[in-house]
Design a protein around this motif. Structure first.
Motif, mmCIF file in Angstrom:
data_model
loop_
_atom_site.group_PDB
_atom_site.id
_atom_site.type_symbol
_atom_site.label_atom_id
_atom_site.label_comp_id
_atom_site.label_asym_id
_atom_site.label_seq_id
_atom_site.Cartn_x
_atom_site.Cartn_y
_atom_site.Cartn_z
ATOM 1 N N ASP A 157 6.233 67.988 -52.752
ATOM 2 C CA ASP A 157 4.857 67.576 -53.068
ATOM 3 C C ASP A 157 4.094 68.662 -53.814
ATOM 4 O OD1 ASP A 157 5.292 65.112 -51.871
ATOM 5 O OD2 ASP A 157 4.200 65.620 -50.026
ATOM 6 N N ALA A 158 4.446 69.918 -53.546
ATOM 7 C CA ALA A 158 3.787 71.050 -54.210
ATOM 8 C C ALA A 158 4.402 71.344 -55.575
ATOM 9 C CB ALA A 158 3.853 72.284 -53.327
ATOM 10 N N GLY A 159 5.417 70.562 -55.977
ATOM 11 C CA GLY A 159 6.027 70.749 -57.288
ATOM 12 C C GLY A 159 7.306 71.562 -57.272
ATOM 13 N N GLY A 160 7.777 71.952 -56.093
ATOM 14 C CA GLY A 160 9.021 72.700 -56.003
ATOM 15 C C GLY A 160 10.215 71.812 -56.299
ATOM 16 N N THR A 161 11.261 72.394 -56.880
ATOM 17 C CA THR A 161 12.445 71.608 -57.232
ATOM 18 C C THR A 161 13.761 72.338 -56.964
ATOM 19 O OG1 THR A 161 12.416 72.417 -59.515
ATOM 20 C CG2 THR A 161 11.258 70.337 -59.069
ATOM 21 N N TYR A 162 13.726 73.644 -56.718
ATOM 22 C CA TYR A 162 14.944 74.455 -56.626
ATOM 23 C C TYR A 162 15.275 74.740 -55.169
ATOM 24 C CZ TYR A 162 18.081 78.468 -57.269
ATOM 25 O OH TYR A 162 19.139 79.338 -57.229
ATOM 26 N N PHE A 163 16.480 74.320 -54.728
ATOM 27 C CA PHE A 163 16.930 74.517 -53.355
ATOM 28 C C PHE A 163 18.183 75.379 -53.370
ATOM 29 C CE2 PHE A 163 14.255 70.875 -53.323
ATOM 30 C CZ PHE A 163 13.608 70.905 -52.103
ATOM 31 N N ASP A 164 18.182 76.417 -52.529
ATOM 32 C CA ASP A 164 19.247 77.404 -52.521
ATOM 33 C C ASP A 164 19.949 77.415 -51.168
ATOM 34 O OD1 ASP A 164 20.261 80.160 -53.846
ATOM 35 O OD2 ASP A 164 19.967 80.417 -51.688
ATOM 36 N N THR A 165 21.227 77.052 -51.163
ATOM 37 C CA THR A 165 22.017 77.053 -49.950
ATOM 38 C C THR A 165 23.330 77.777 -50.227
ATOM 39 O OG1 THR A 165 22.847 75.665 -48.139
ATOM 40 C CG2 THR A 165 23.044 74.765 -50.388
ATOM 41 N N ALA A 166 24.237 77.740 -49.280
ATOM 42 C CA ALA A 166 25.553 78.360 -49.462
ATOM 43 C C ALA A 166 26.540 77.726 -48.493
ATOM 44 C CB ALA A 166 25.494 79.871 -49.225
ATOM 45 N N PHE A 167 27.795 77.828 -48.849
ATOM 46 C CA PHE A 167 28.897 77.294 -48.061
ATOM 47 C C PHE A 167 28.836 77.743 -46.599
ATOM 48 C CE2 PHE A 167 33.294 77.518 -46.506
ATOM 49 C CZ PHE A 167 33.761 76.254 -46.810
ATOM 50 N N VAL A 168 28.383 78.951 -46.351
ATOM 51 C CA VAL A 168 28.422 79.520 -45.001
ATOM 52 C C VAL A 168 27.106 79.467 -44.234
ATOM 53 C CG1 VAL A 168 30.334 81.067 -45.534
ATOM 54 C CG2 VAL A 168 27.983 81.847 -45.855
ATOM 55 N N TYR A 169 25.993 79.142 -44.882
ATOM 56 C CA TYR A 169 24.716 79.144 -44.163
ATOM 57 C C TYR A 169 24.774 78.152 -43.004
ATOM 58 C CZ TYR A 169 22.580 81.600 -48.184
ATOM 59 O OH TYR A 169 22.261 82.478 -49.184
ATOM 60 N N HIS A 170 24.312 78.579 -41.863
ATOM 61 C CA HIS A 170 24.321 77.760 -40.640
ATOM 62 C C HIS A 170 25.721 77.224 -40.353
ATOM 63 C CE1 HIS A 170 20.004 77.603 -39.661
ATOM 64 N NE2 HIS A 170 19.797 77.640 -40.958
ATOM 65 N N ASP A 171 26.717 78.053 -40.608
ATOM 66 C CA ASP A 171 28.123 77.646 -40.417
ATOM 67 C C ASP A 171 28.437 76.340 -41.153
ATOM 68 O OD1 ASP A 171 28.650 79.887 -38.902
ATOM 69 O OD2 ASP A 171 28.531 78.853 -36.974
ATOM 70 N N GLY A 172 27.881 76.198 -42.344
ATOM 71 C CA GLY A 172 28.138 75.017 -43.163
ATOM 72 C C GLY A 172 27.159 73.887 -42.952
ATOM 73 N N HIS A 173 26.362 73.941 -41.918
ATOM 74 C CA HIS A 173 25.446 72.846 -41.621
ATOM 75 C C HIS A 173 24.192 72.853 -42.497
ATOM 76 C CE1 HIS A 173 28.120 72.520 -38.208
ATOM 77 N NE2 HIS A 173 27.627 71.318 -38.003
ATOM 78 N N SER A 174 23.924 73.947 -43.182
ATOM 79 C CA SER A 174 22.790 73.991 -44.109
ATOM 80 C C SER A 174 22.961 72.955 -45.217
ATOM 81 C CB SER A 174 22.653 75.391 -44.713
ATOM 82 O OG SER A 174 21.694 75.410 -45.735
ATOM 83 N N GLU A 175 24.174 72.875 -45.763
ATOM 84 C CA GLU A 175 24.422 71.904 -46.829
ATOM 85 C C GLU A 175 24.282 70.472 -46.310
ATOM 86 O OE1 GLU A 175 27.411 74.348 -49.800
ATOM 87 O OE2 GLU A 175 28.298 73.368 -48.036
ATOM 88 N N VAL A 176 24.740 70.226 -45.106
ATOM 89 C CA VAL A 176 24.620 68.898 -44.499
ATOM 90 C C VAL A 176 23.145 68.551 -44.282
ATOM 91 C CG1 VAL A 176 25.173 67.495 -42.465
ATOM 92 C CG2 VAL A 176 26.888 69.058 -43.421
#
Length: 166
Positions: free
Chosen positions: A43-62
């Protein structure tokens, strides 16, 4: 979204430390709160999301799939994810990270694929596994839109990397 130096957002939404329902379990992501955070960011105009294969033991991507990908048009945001080959046993495992990330994210491409934490001895694995060339092949195949790297090292190492992998 097409990326260039004029359109890449200066502020991104980092997905390394999502709120948890159980502070002792890094996989217990509070998805309702993440959805609210994503909505506020979009809503604030953000568009870029940064994650990684290992963040939260893979659950970040999920969690990102559930909070973002399944709820917003694909052309309204960009996703960066990362592969840390230096922590993996072989090239096959390192290359498999992309398939796993795409499945977790629920998308058929990522906007930015970063070879994560290169520099020093860690760079040797990326070199030995042929990941610099392989990411270019994946880019040509449309599975990666932009290739890059992340590092936690000094200017000399950055200069060396840019010379060796222009």
């Amino acid at each position: 979204m097409t990326a260039n130096s004029n359109t890449v957002p200066k502020l991104g939404f980092g997905c390394m430390r999502f709120p948890l329902t159980d502070p002792k379990d890094v996989t217990a992501i509070d998805i309702d709160q993440v959805k609210e955070m994503v909505d506020l960011f979009m809503d604030a105009g953000g568009t870029y999301f940064d994650t990684a294969f290992v963040y939260h033991d893979g659950h970040s991507e999920v969690a990102l799939r559930e909070a973002l990908v399944e709820r917003y048009p694909r052309d309204s945001f960009t996703i960066a994810t990362k592969c840390l080959a230096w922590a993996l046993p072989d090239a096959e495992a390192a290359k498999a990270c992309l398939d796993t990330s795409l499945e977790r994210l629920g998308t058929d491409y990522v906007d930015y694929y970063l070879l994560h934490n290169v520099g020093g001895e860690r760079t040797k694995k990326f070199d030995d596994f042929g990941l610099w060339e392989w990411t270019q092949e994946m880019k040509a195949a449309g599975r990666i839109r932009n290739v890059g790297f992340s590092m936690h090292d000094g200017a000399e190492t950055l200069d060396q990397l840019l010379n060796e992998h222009p």
